[in-house]
Design an enzyme around this catalytic site. Structure first.
Site, PDB file in Angstrom:
ATOM      1  CB  SER A 133      -0.421  -0.046   1.079  1.00  0.00           C
ATOM      2  OG  SER A 133      -1.705   0.825   1.502  1.00  0.00           O
ATOM      3  CE1 TYR A 146      -3.911  -1.761   5.734  1.00  0.00           C
ATOM      4  CE2 TYR A 146      -3.448   0.349   4.954  1.00  0.00           C
ATOM      5  CZ  TYR A 146      -4.013  -1.121   4.700  1.00  0.00           C
ATOM      6  OH  TYR A 146      -3.815  -1.199   3.430  1.00  0.00           O
TER       7      TYR A 146
END
Ligand code: NAP
Length: 246
Positions: A133, A146
């Site tokens: 990501s 995250y």
């Protein structure tokens, strides 16, 4: 049955980027093995693309072992299973949510990669694609659980690039920005209103946009290694900076 297609494994193939990737790889000529906990969804996609669905929980070593046992040959592994839980400051961090993110994104990727590496090497032309990501490049307020997990997943993947030098395995890291999937619904525990607000006023990437890029990387000649691909919507400059139409 004779099946000369090379085998591609996609984890987290029951929805979003994984489901779209399974479709794109099948269209590119792969026999796709789709893994996820919601195996009924995988089976429906497998039926469409002449693939195979096998139940997979990447947080469970036994499940990963059984999954790998069902995949004797493997040319391409797409480590896609993952996601986020919560969006809180470190001061209010929920340890269970952090554990979920580490178990799924980091240890899950480690487990599946270790289990399938012998088959990837034996294929003589293996390829590991890991979906990290922009959260593996950046950090942002309230996102430490995250971003930490995606950084850790990226380090595992990037380390393999060096450790496997000289072996017939390519490594590609895909770093998407905002993609409209169930990602935010999962992150906000099914709160659809909060999830919708994430994509408000922006033409986000679709799962198919990301899948197209994965299929492109997978279909280059064997000597061409696309190391990292960052893709974002035109309206998104960074994890925290985007233009929204009001
Ligand atoms: P999604 O639609 O929620 O898909 C997540 C997939 O991961 C599902 O197929 C889910 O399947 C699977 N999964 C979750 N836990 C699992 C487990 N324990 N074992 C096996 N599979 C598991 O979200 P998505 O956006 O497509 O996410 C795919 C990947 O892209 C994730 O790694 C995510 O972090 C990354 N990503 C997403 C975005 C975005 O904006 N959407 C941006 C950058 C990166 P089951 O629930 O059926 O097991």
């Amino acid at each position: 049955m004779n099946d000369d297609r090379p085998t591609a494994v996609v984890t987290g193939a029951s929805s979003g980027i994984g489901a779209a990737t399974a479709r794109a790889l099948a269209a590119a000529g792969f026999r796709v093995v789709l893994g996820a906990r919601r195996v009924d969804r995988c089976a429906a996609i497998a039926a469409e693309i002449d693939g195979v669905a096998v139940r997979l929980d990447v947080t469970d070593a036994e499940s990963v072992g059984a999954f790998a046992g069902a995949v004797p040959d493997c040319r391409l592994l797409v480590n896609n299973a993952g996601g986020a839980k919560g969006l809180e400051p470190v001061a209010d961090a929920d340890e269970d949510a952090w554990r979920w993110m580490y178990e799924t994104n980091v240890i899950g990727t480690l487990r599946v990669t270790k289990a399938l590496l012998p088959a990837l090497l034996a294929s003589g032309d293996g390829h590991i694609v890991t979906v990290t990501s922009v959260a593996a490049q950046e950090f942002y307020d309230n996102g430490a659980g995250y971003t930490a997990a995606k950084h850790a997943q990226a380090m595992l993947h990037r380390t393999l690039r060096g450790e496997l030098l000289g072996q017939p395995v390519r490594l590609t890291e895909i770093l998407p920005g905002m993609v409209r999937t169930d990602f935010s619904l999962v992150r906000f525990d099914g709160d659809a209103e909060r999830a919708d607000a994430v994509y408000q006023g922006i033409t986000s990437l679709t799962a198919t946009d990301v899948a197209d890029v994965i299929a492109f990387a997978a279909t280059r000649p064997s000597h061409v290694n696309l190391d990292q691909i960052v893709l974002k919507p035109r309206a998104q400059a960074s994890a925290t900076r985007a233009h929204r139409d009001s």
